[in-house]
Enzyme design. Structure first.
Site, mmCIF file in Angstrom:
data_model
loop_
_atom_site.group_PDB
_atom_site.id
_atom_site.type_symbol
_atom_site.label_atom_id
_atom_site.label_comp_id
_atom_site.label_asym_id
_atom_site.label_seq_id
_atom_site.Cartn_x
_atom_site.Cartn_y
_atom_site.Cartn_z
ATOM 1 N N TRP A 1 -2.945 -2.180 -1.918
ATOM 2 C CA TRP A 1 -2.450 -3.842 -1.615
ATOM 3 C C TRP A 1 -3.426 -4.741 -1.096
ATOM 4 O O TRP A 1 -2.557 -4.761 0.076
ATOM 5 C CB TRP A 1 -1.403 -3.933 -2.135
ATOM 6 C CG TRP A 1 -0.636 -5.735 -2.701
ATOM 7 C CD1 TRP A 1 -0.898 -5.862 -3.718
ATOM 8 C CD2 TRP A 1 -0.516 -6.645 -1.828
ATOM 9 N NE1 TRP A 1 -0.402 -7.019 -4.573
ATOM 10 C CE2 TRP A 1 -0.314 -7.631 -2.947
ATOM 11 C CE3 TRP A 1 -0.305 -6.961 -0.648
ATOM 12 C CZ2 TRP A 1 -0.437 -8.920 -2.253
ATOM 13 C CZ3 TRP A 1 0.073 -8.756 0.255
ATOM 14 C CH2 TRP A 1 0.169 -9.353 -0.832
ATOM 15 N N HIS B 1 15.191 -36.125 -12.479
ATOM 16 C CA HIS B 1 15.180 -37.008 -11.609
ATOM 17 C C HIS B 1 13.597 -36.955 -10.986
ATOM 18 O O HIS B 1 12.929 -37.174 -10.141
ATOM 19 C CB HIS B 1 15.883 -36.387 -9.968
ATOM 20 C CG HIS B 1 17.701 -36.580 -10.065
ATOM 21 N ND1 HIS B 1 17.457 -37.606 -10.429
ATOM 22 C CD2 HIS B 1 18.444 -35.757 -10.494
ATOM 23 C CE1 HIS B 1 19.373 -37.858 -10.553
ATOM 24 N NE2 HIS B 1 19.666 -36.676 -10.684
ATOM 25 N N ARG C 1 2.966 0.428 -5.397
ATOM 26 C CA ARG C 1 2.885 -0.497 -3.651
ATOM 27 C C ARG C 1 1.670 -1.309 -4.175
ATOM 28 O O ARG C 1 1.071 -1.689 -2.907
ATOM 29 C CB ARG C 1 2.839 0.562 -3.181
ATOM 30 C CG ARG C 1 4.270 1.338 -3.363
ATOM 31 C CD ARG C 1 4.591 2.672 -2.074
ATOM 32 N NE ARG C 1 4.498 1.593 -0.652
ATOM 33 C CZ ARG C 1 5.956 1.643 -0.118
ATOM 34 N NH1 ARG C 1 6.336 1.969 -0.465
ATOM 35 N NH2 ARG C 1 5.560 0.650 0.844
ATOM 36 N N ASN D 1 -0.664 1.675 6.315
ATOM 37 C CA ASN D 1 0.284 0.450 5.634
ATOM 38 C C ASN D 1 0.851 -0.180 6.488
ATOM 39 O O ASN D 1 1.462 0.126 7.704
ATOM 40 C CB ASN D 1 1.671 1.318 4.964
ATOM 41 C CG ASN D 1 2.520 0.078 4.138
ATOM 42 O OD1 ASN D 1 3.082 0.715 3.689
ATOM 43 N ND2 ASN D 1 2.090 -0.998 3.725
ATOM 44 N N GLY D 2 1.041 -1.896 5.985
ATOM 45 C CA GLY D 2 1.669 -2.639 7.408
ATOM 46 C C GLY D 2 0.534 -3.474 7.229
ATOM 47 O O GLY D 2 -0.803 -3.504 7.196
ATOM 48 N N LYS E 1 9.762 -14.090 -14.553
ATOM 49 C CA LYS E 1 9.325 -13.307 -15.318
ATOM 50 C C LYS E 1 8.500 -13.654 -16.837
ATOM 51 O O LYS E 1 6.952 -12.762 -16.765
ATOM 52 C CB LYS E 1 9.829 -12.790 -16.406
ATOM 53 C CG LYS E 1 11.212 -11.579 -16.318
ATOM 54 C CD LYS E 1 11.030 -10.499 -15.791
ATOM 55 C CE LYS E 1 10.627 -10.084 -14.466
ATOM 56 N NZ LYS E 1 11.729 -10.488 -13.586
ATOM 57 N N LYS F 1 4.997 -3.782 -6.403
ATOM 58 C CA LYS F 1 6.084 -3.764 -6.520
ATOM 59 C C LYS F 1 7.285 -3.875 -5.631
ATOM 60 O O LYS F 1 8.275 -4.580 -5.089
ATOM 61 C CB LYS F 1 6.632 -2.613 -8.001
ATOM 62 C CG LYS F 1 8.300 -2.433 -7.596
ATOM 63 C CD LYS F 1 8.695 -1.564 -9.252
ATOM 64 C CE LYS F 1 9.870 -1.881 -9.711
ATOM 65 N NZ LYS F 1 10.507 -2.796 -9.867
ATOM 66 N N CYS G 1 0.663 -1.485 -0.220
ATOM 67 C CA CYS G 1 0.125 0.384 0.144
ATOM 68 C C CYS G 1 0.889 1.156 -0.047
ATOM 69 O O CYS G 1 1.992 1.196 0.773
ATOM 70 C CB CYS G 1 -0.803 0.066 1.333
ATOM 71 S SG CYS G 1 -2.083 -1.590 1.402
ATOM 72 N N GLU H 1 15.334 -16.882 -12.705
ATOM 73 C CA GLU H 1 14.415 -15.782 -13.293
ATOM 74 C C GLU H 1 13.981 -15.515 -14.006
ATOM 75 O O GLU H 1 13.082 -14.743 -14.789
ATOM 76 C CB GLU H 1 15.850 -14.552 -13.290
ATOM 77 C CG GLU H 1 15.265 -13.159 -13.575
ATOM 78 C CD GLU H 1 14.074 -12.072 -13.221
ATOM 79 O OE1 GLU H 1 13.787 -12.949 -12.053
ATOM 80 O OE2 GLU H 1 13.737 -11.014 -13.305
ATOM 81 N N GLU I 1 5.058 -13.765 -13.983
ATOM 82 C CA GLU I 1 4.232 -12.822 -13.058
ATOM 83 C C GLU I 1 4.215 -12.072 -14.561
ATOM 84 O O GLU I 1 2.904 -11.342 -14.324
ATOM 85 C CB GLU I 1 5.140 -11.825 -12.067
ATOM 86 C CG GLU I 1 6.797 -11.068 -13.146
ATOM 87 C CD GLU I 1 7.354 -10.632 -12.099
ATOM 88 O OE1 GLU I 1 7.058 -10.579 -11.291
ATOM 89 O OE2 GLU I 1 8.914 -10.730 -12.334
HETATM 90 C C1 F6R Z 1 10.539 -9.113 -10.182
HETATM 91 C C2 F6R Z 1 10.111 -8.679 -8.817
HETATM 92 C C3 F6R Z 1 9.922 -9.298 -7.384
HETATM 93 C C4 F6R Z 1 10.573 -8.448 -6.194
HETATM 94 C C5 F6R Z 1 11.139 -9.154 -5.174
HETATM 95 C C6 F6R Z 1 12.196 -8.398 -4.631
HETATM 96 O O1 F6R Z 1 10.111 -9.041 -10.869
HETATM 97 O O2 F6R Z 1 9.517 -7.188 -9.343
HETATM 98 O O3 F6R Z 1 9.458 -10.827 -7.297
HETATM 99 O O4 F6R Z 1 11.827 -9.162 -7.181
HETATM 100 O O5 F6R Z 1 9.528 -7.860 -5.037
HETATM 101 O O6 F6R Z 1 12.229 -6.737 -4.186
HETATM 102 P P1 F6R Z 1 13.372 -5.456 -4.174
HETATM 103 O O7 F6R Z 1 14.295 -5.830 -4.964
HETATM 104 O O8 F6R Z 1 12.383 -4.419 -3.988
HETATM 105 O O9 F6R Z 1 13.609 -6.080 -2.544
#
Ligand code: F6R
Length: 578
Positions: free
Chosen positions: A72, A484, A29, A98-99, A465, A573, A2, A461, A468
């Site tokens: 969120w 395995h 957020r 927020n929290g 991608k 994010k 949030c 990774e 998500e």
């Molecule tokens: C992937 C993504 C998330 C962040 C994760 C950690 O594209 O954005 O998986 O990598 O939430 O976030 P940070 O790097 O801000 O600690």
């Protein structure tokens, strides 16, 4: 998660053009619902993104003090009733939060017994009623002191009372900053909320309270004693809101990678050289180095472990949310947090745990002055600039470069000079291919990506991608592990990407094992005749460039599927809850 924003100003400001425009900067957020309250007592709430809500807000609506929230969802569904701000029984006090208030059920029951009526399913509403109840015994400052005493969990709270041009704030664990602007103050979850209006900020510490009006601000500790706060000047590259010439921020940020990489390399060699030296010194003195991160940042950290172990630096990494359970840290450990936002709660909690055990703390972050940076003895900045798309792209690349740079100080070979150009060439040579393949794969729901050694974190990774952004169930895994168990899922036509750095003979065998079962193998290698050819002269560069292919592919599949690329469903994010 949030995002919260509050403004107090000596002059009236437009709610839409000022308050909500600032809230928009924090939409990364969370974007489940939105709302605001003014000191006149006007409250509006709505479900969904800010852009849909904002058109309902009269352009001429003004206020001298107001608070706002972008959500969120954690406790309670995505409904208008659950959207913040929440109010007390009388509709005279409003809060945004927020929290997570962990003991909200217990607090709620107690307040209900005292006659309070609750209207939402959220944990946050309990804050409004608790403050209302405690106000019967004293003023807002002591009511907030009660909140700090009685609430368990995490909070950044802004509160506003009808008829008062003043904002009250309190925080624990969730981030909160005060921007000192011309003619007033802006409170926000982070500096994005006000970085276009001022370069001066005051960062809240845990269990602090602030009272802010247009004339000034006062900070207090949990016991109500005044606290003198340091004003920090910050530098932060602003992100233009529109007109960047790309359909989405994600593709803009993918294309920005060569520039971002170059900026970081230059900075590590010059202005950040001292900090690099200090961190390398700490790494040399530590018995073991433990990297802690979440999501994409974890995969970058995993690559860091690979680079460092090769140079005989004892390094480990673990996903932040399980850090306490699976990693041993003590006084001789150096813990390095890797985080784009510097606010990820799981990472912050892991650092707190490590600190308690006496470990030294360092960090690699993108957002300066973030919580993680402020907790660290030394912190390298990723210099990627603001990343707007929820999915990390350029920050992943820069995290890996930072890792490579540190490892190079221990002897790991990497050619930093040519790296930005190689990223550029990779994008130029492969974007068309990714687009074409996206058309073929847009209907597939299960995809595998295999890699060994240095390519294993990249395989993870790559899959991350696809999940998500393109909503494809993708599994990034160790090539050697396929046989395995997971190989049972490979049938005729199953797409399997193979990351094949030069000289890795074992991945060649693993790839053949897939082919023998009819899998649709897509090769990513340095060979010019592979499906995706990347100009990587060594493993470190291969690890970065192969992920760039994954980014392009995820973007184009998502586009084919008509998905909301920059704001994928259910995600945010900056993940500031456990
Ligand atoms: C992937 C993504 C998330 C962040 C994760 C950690 O594209 O954005 O998986 O990598 O939430 O976030 P940070 O790097 O801000 O600690």
């Amino acid at each position: 998660m949030c995002g919260i924003v509050g403004i107090v100003s000596s002059k009236e400001f437009p709610v839409r053009g000022e308050l909500l425009a600032r809230l928009k900067k924090l939409e990364y957020r969370g974007y489940d619902s939105v709302g605001f309250a003014t000191s006149e007592g006007l409250v509006m709430r709505g479900v969904g993104e800010l852009s849909k809500f904002i058109v309902r807000v009269p352009a001429e609506l003004e206020a001298k003090a107001a608070i706002s929230h972008t959500r969120w969802a954690t406790h309670g569904g995505v409904t208008e009733a659950n959207a913040h701000p929440h109010s007390d029984c009388e509709g005279k006090l409003f809060i945004v939060h927020n929290g997570i208030i962990e003991n909200y059920e217990e607090l709620r029951k107690g307040l209900e017994k005292l006659g309070h009526c609750f209207e939402t399913e959220t944990d946050s509403e309990v804050i409004a009623h608790l403050l209302e109840e405690r106000l019967k015994r004293g003023g807002m400052k002591s009511a907030l002191m009660s909140l700090i005493r009685e609430a368990k969990g995490t909070f950044a709270v802004l509160a506003l009372r009808k008829g008062e041009e003043r904002i009250y704030a309190a925080k624990r664990d969730s981030p909160l900053a005060l921007g000192i602007a011309k003619g007033g103050f802006i409170l926000g979850s982070d500096i994005y909320a006000f970085s276009d209006a001022t370069d001066k900020a005051v960062f809240f510490d845990d269990d602090e309270i602030a009272v802010v009006d247009a004339k000034g601000y006062e900070f207090f500790d949990a016991a109500g004693k005044p606290v003198r706060k340091k004003v920090t000047r910050f530098k932060w590259a602003r992100q233009e809101e529109a007109g960047h010439g790309h359909a989405h921020y994600m593709i803009k940020e993918i294309h920005e990678q060569p520039l971002a990489a170059e900026r970081l390399i230059r900075s590590l060699e010059t202005e950040q050289a001292k900090k690099v030296g200090k961190l390398v010194g700490m790494m040399r003195r530590a018995k073991r180095v433990v990297l802690v991160a979440a999501g994409t940042s974890y995969f970058a950290a995993l690559l860091g472990v690979y680079f460092l172990n090769r140079q005989n630096v004892m390094a480990h990494t673990l996903i932040a949310s399980e850090f306490e359970n699976y990693v041993y840290v003590d006084k001789s450990t150096l813990v390095i947090a890797v985080s784009q936002s510097g606010e990820t709660m799981d990472v912050v909690s892991a650092l707190k745990f490590a600190k308690k055990r006496g470990a030294k703390i360092a960090a690699i972050v993108n957002v300066p002055h973030s919580t993680v940076q402020r907790m660290s003895e030394v912190s390298l900045e990723m210099m990627a600039g603001q990343e707007v798309c929820v999915a990390a792209t350029k920050t992943f690349t820069n995290q890996v470069i930072a890792m490579l740079f540190l490892a190079s100080k221990f002897g790991f070979h990497a050619n930093f000079e040519s790296l930005p150009l190689q990223i550029e060439k990779t994008i130029a040579a492969n974007e068309g291919k990714a687009k074409a393949l996206a058309k073929e794969l847009k209907g597939r729901n299960d995809v595998y990506i295999i890699g060994r050694g240095i390519s294993y974190p990249s395989a993870r990774e790559f899959a991350h991608k696809l999940k998500e952004i393109a909503y494809v169930h993708a599994e990034g895994m160790m090539g050697g592990e396929l046989k395995h168990g997971t190989l049972a899922l490979v049938e005729k036509g199953t797409p399997v990407f193979s990351l094949m750095p030069a000289g890795d003979v074992d991945i060649v065998s693993n790839t053949k094992e897939v082919e023998a079962r009819g899998g649709r193998v897509i090769r990513i290698s340095t060979a010019t005749d592979s499906d995706f050819s990347i100009p990587a002269e060594n493993g470190g560069v291969f690890a970065i460039l192969s992920v760039v292919i994954g980014q392009l592919l995820a973007y184009h599949i998502a586009k084919e599927r008509g998905l909301p690329i920059d704001k994928p469903r259910n995600l945010a994010k900056s993940v500031t809850v456990k």
